[in-house]
Scaffold this motif. Structure first.
Motif, PDB file in Angstrom:
ATOM      1  N   PRO A 168       0.794  -1.239   0.000  1.00 55.56           N
ATOM      2  CA  PRO A 168       0.000   0.000   0.000  1.00 55.56           C
ATOM      3  C   PRO A 168       0.818   1.277   0.000  1.00 55.56           C
ATOM      4  CG  PRO A 168      -0.063  -1.071   2.155  1.00 55.56           C
ATOM      5  CD  PRO A 168       0.587  -2.040   1.223  1.00 55.56           C
ATOM      6  N   THR A 169       1.910   1.312   0.753  1.00 51.56           N
ATOM      7  CA  THR A 169       2.728   2.531   0.825  1.00 51.56           C
ATOM      8  C   THR A 169       3.288   2.902  -0.536  1.00 51.56           C
ATOM      9  OG1 THR A 169       3.342   2.005   3.112  1.00 51.56           O
ATOM     10  CG2 THR A 169       4.687   3.635   1.953  1.00 51.56           C
ATOM     11  N   PHE A 170       3.807   1.912  -1.247  1.00 51.38           N
ATOM     12  CA  PHE A 170       4.373   2.129  -2.578  1.00 51.38           C
ATOM     13  C   PHE A 170       3.319   2.699  -3.526  1.00 51.38           C
ATOM     14  CE2 PHE A 170       5.293   0.531  -6.880  1.00 51.38           C
ATOM     15  CZ  PHE A 170       6.538   1.083  -7.078  1.00 51.38           C
ATOM     16  N   ILE A 171       2.124   2.123  -3.502  1.00 55.53           N
ATOM     17  CA  ILE A 171       1.062   2.557  -4.406  1.00 55.53           C
ATOM     18  C   ILE A 171       0.557   3.947  -4.029  1.00 55.53           C
ATOM     19  CG2 ILE A 171      -1.246   2.037  -5.294  1.00 55.53           C
ATOM     20  CD1 ILE A 171      -0.637  -0.907  -4.918  1.00 55.53           C
ATOM     21  N   ILE A 172       0.466   4.224  -2.737  1.00 58.51           N
ATOM     22  CA  ILE A 172       0.017   5.546  -2.285  1.00 58.51           C
ATOM     23  C   ILE A 172       0.997   6.625  -2.753  1.00 58.51           C
ATOM     24  CG2 ILE A 172      -0.302   7.010  -0.246  1.00 58.51           C
ATOM     25  CD1 ILE A 172      -1.460   4.528   1.176  1.00 58.51           C
ATOM     26  N   VAL A 173       2.298   6.363  -2.593  1.00 54.58           N
ATOM     27  CA  VAL A 173       3.321   7.323  -3.049  1.00 54.58           C
ATOM     28  C   VAL A 173       3.202   7.523  -4.561  1.00 54.58           C
ATOM     29  CG1 VAL A 173       5.799   7.696  -3.356  1.00 54.58           C
ATOM     30  CG2 VAL A 173       4.922   6.838  -1.167  1.00 54.58           C
ATOM     31  N   HIS A 174       3.033   6.417  -5.293  1.00 55.70           N
ATOM     32  CA  HIS A 174       2.859   6.493  -6.750  1.00 55.70           C
ATOM     33  C   HIS A 174       1.650   7.342  -7.111  1.00 55.70           C
ATOM     34  CE1 HIS A 174       0.534   4.906 -10.225  1.00 55.70           C
ATOM     35  NE2 HIS A 174       1.666   5.107 -10.854  1.00 55.70           N
ATOM     36  N   HIS A 175       0.534   7.135  -6.403  1.00 56.67           N
ATOM     37  CA  HIS A 175      -0.688   7.880  -6.691  1.00 56.67           C
ATOM     38  C   HIS A 175      -0.530   9.369  -6.394  1.00 56.67           C
ATOM     39  CE1 HIS A 175      -2.594   4.294  -7.739  1.00 56.67           C
ATOM     40  NE2 HIS A 175      -3.700   4.343  -7.034  1.00 56.67           N
ATOM     41  N   VAL A 176       0.174   9.688  -5.320  1.00 58.56           N
ATOM     42  CA  VAL A 176       0.400  11.097  -4.966  1.00 58.56           C
ATOM     43  C   VAL A 176       1.213  11.786  -6.056  1.00 58.56           C
ATOM     44  CG1 VAL A 176       1.550  12.661  -3.345  1.00 58.56           C
ATOM     45  CG2 VAL A 176       0.177  10.753  -2.482  1.00 58.56           C
ATOM     46  N   ILE A 177       2.251  11.087  -6.570  1.00 51.10           N
ATOM     47  CA  ILE A 177       3.049  11.632  -7.674  1.00 51.10           C
ATOM     48  C   ILE A 177       2.172  11.844  -8.907  1.00 51.10           C
ATOM     49  CG2 ILE A 177       4.944  11.160  -9.278  1.00 51.10           C
ATOM     50  CD1 ILE A 177       6.352   9.689  -7.000  1.00 51.10           C
ATOM     51  N   CYS A 178       1.286  10.870  -9.167  1.00 51.22           N
ATOM     52  CA  CYS A 178       0.366  10.986 -10.303  1.00 51.22           C
ATOM     53  C   CYS A 178      -0.551  12.195 -10.156  1.00 51.22           C
ATOM     54  CB  CYS A 178      -0.481   9.719 -10.425  1.00 51.22           C
ATOM     55  SG  CYS A 178       0.394   8.301 -11.133  1.00 51.22           S
ATOM     56  N   ILE A 179      -1.046  12.416  -8.947  1.00 47.41           N
ATOM     57  CA  ILE A 179      -1.931  13.555  -8.695  1.00 47.41           C
ATOM     58  C   ILE A 179      -1.201  14.865  -8.961  1.00 47.41           C
ATOM     59  CG2 ILE A 179      -3.162  14.828  -6.884  1.00 47.41           C
ATOM     60  CD1 ILE A 179      -3.908  12.116  -5.658  1.00 47.41           C
ATOM     61  N   ILE A 180       0.061  14.945  -8.504  1.00 48.43           N
ATOM     62  CA  ILE A 180       0.854  16.158  -8.730  1.00 48.43           C
ATOM     63  C   ILE A 180       1.032  16.409 -10.229  1.00 48.43           C
ATOM     64  CG2 ILE A 180       3.127  17.218  -8.437  1.00 48.43           C
ATOM     65  CD1 ILE A 180       3.337  15.720  -5.763  1.00 48.43           C
TER      66      ILE A 180
END
Length: 216
Positions: A85-97
């Protein structure tokens, strides 16, 4: 990324993953992802010259932003829905930016960010492969998965990068240097192509050098 690395369609096991939450999360993606690439395709077909005020751009922009925000909140509240989950959350935050940069800061890469979302077609097929099994269905999904993987990750993404280079250089001329607000997006595009190359090697290496009795 959502388990897209090396085409991983294995059912996760272990105490870190709740099977019920995992199935619900996959079901959510199976239902919502088609809406994302349909609205993206709608924008890319009309393509009103990077007009971020157009209805088609705003539609696909807010559909994807809503989806990925919900997914982040889901994984924060129910972390056992996925193995990492942590890896995917970080990935999603980068995507949002990256996704919000064209709309709130600079529209130079508005259409490029939308084109990158075409990879969700491959992610959708990958997710389907984990749940739709059958003598006819499995081979069909396998072919669709490999065709979409090669077509999108190994052909379309490099094409996007090649086509974006002149746009980045023009942006640098306007900004007066190579270090500017478009560098992050451009560097990330290069990194995505690197990851796709690495994952492709991992994917086909696992298929070519798979042991006779080993299941994928």
């Amino acid at each position: 990324l959502r388990m897209a690395s090396a085409g991983n369609d294995k059912i996760p096991t272990g105490k870190n993953v709740d099977q019920v939450l995992w199935k619900r999360h996959d079901t959510f993606n199976i239902c919502v992802l088609p809406l994302i690439f349909i609205t993206n395709l709608y924008y890319l077909i009309t393509r009103p010259h990077n007009d971020i005020e157009s209805f088609t751009y705003r539609l696909q922009f807010f559909v994807f932003l809503t989806y990925i925000t919900i997914d982040v909140l889901w994984l924060i509240i129910f972390p056992k829905s996925v193995p990492a989950p942590t890896f995917i959350i970080v990935h999603h935050v980068i995507c949002i930016i990256c996704w919000t940069i064209p709309y709130y800061w600079d529209a130079t890469y508005a259409d490029v960010s939308t084109e990158l979302c075409v990879v969700e077609v491959n992610t959708w097929i990958l997710t389907l492969r984990r749940h739709w099994k059958g003598e006819f269905v499995s081979p069909v999904l396998e072919v669709l998965f490999l065709v979409s993987w090669i077509g999108i990750r190994n052909m379309y993404y490099p094409y996007i990068l090649w086509r974006t280079v002149p746009r980045y250089l023009e942006h640098c001329e306007r900004k007066g240097g190579y270090i500017n607000d478009g560098l992050f997006f451009f560097a990330l595009l290069i990194f995505m192509n690197y990851l796709n190359t690495k994952w492709t090697w991992d994917l086909f290496k696992s298929k070519i050098f798979k042991k006779p009795n080993e299941k994928e």
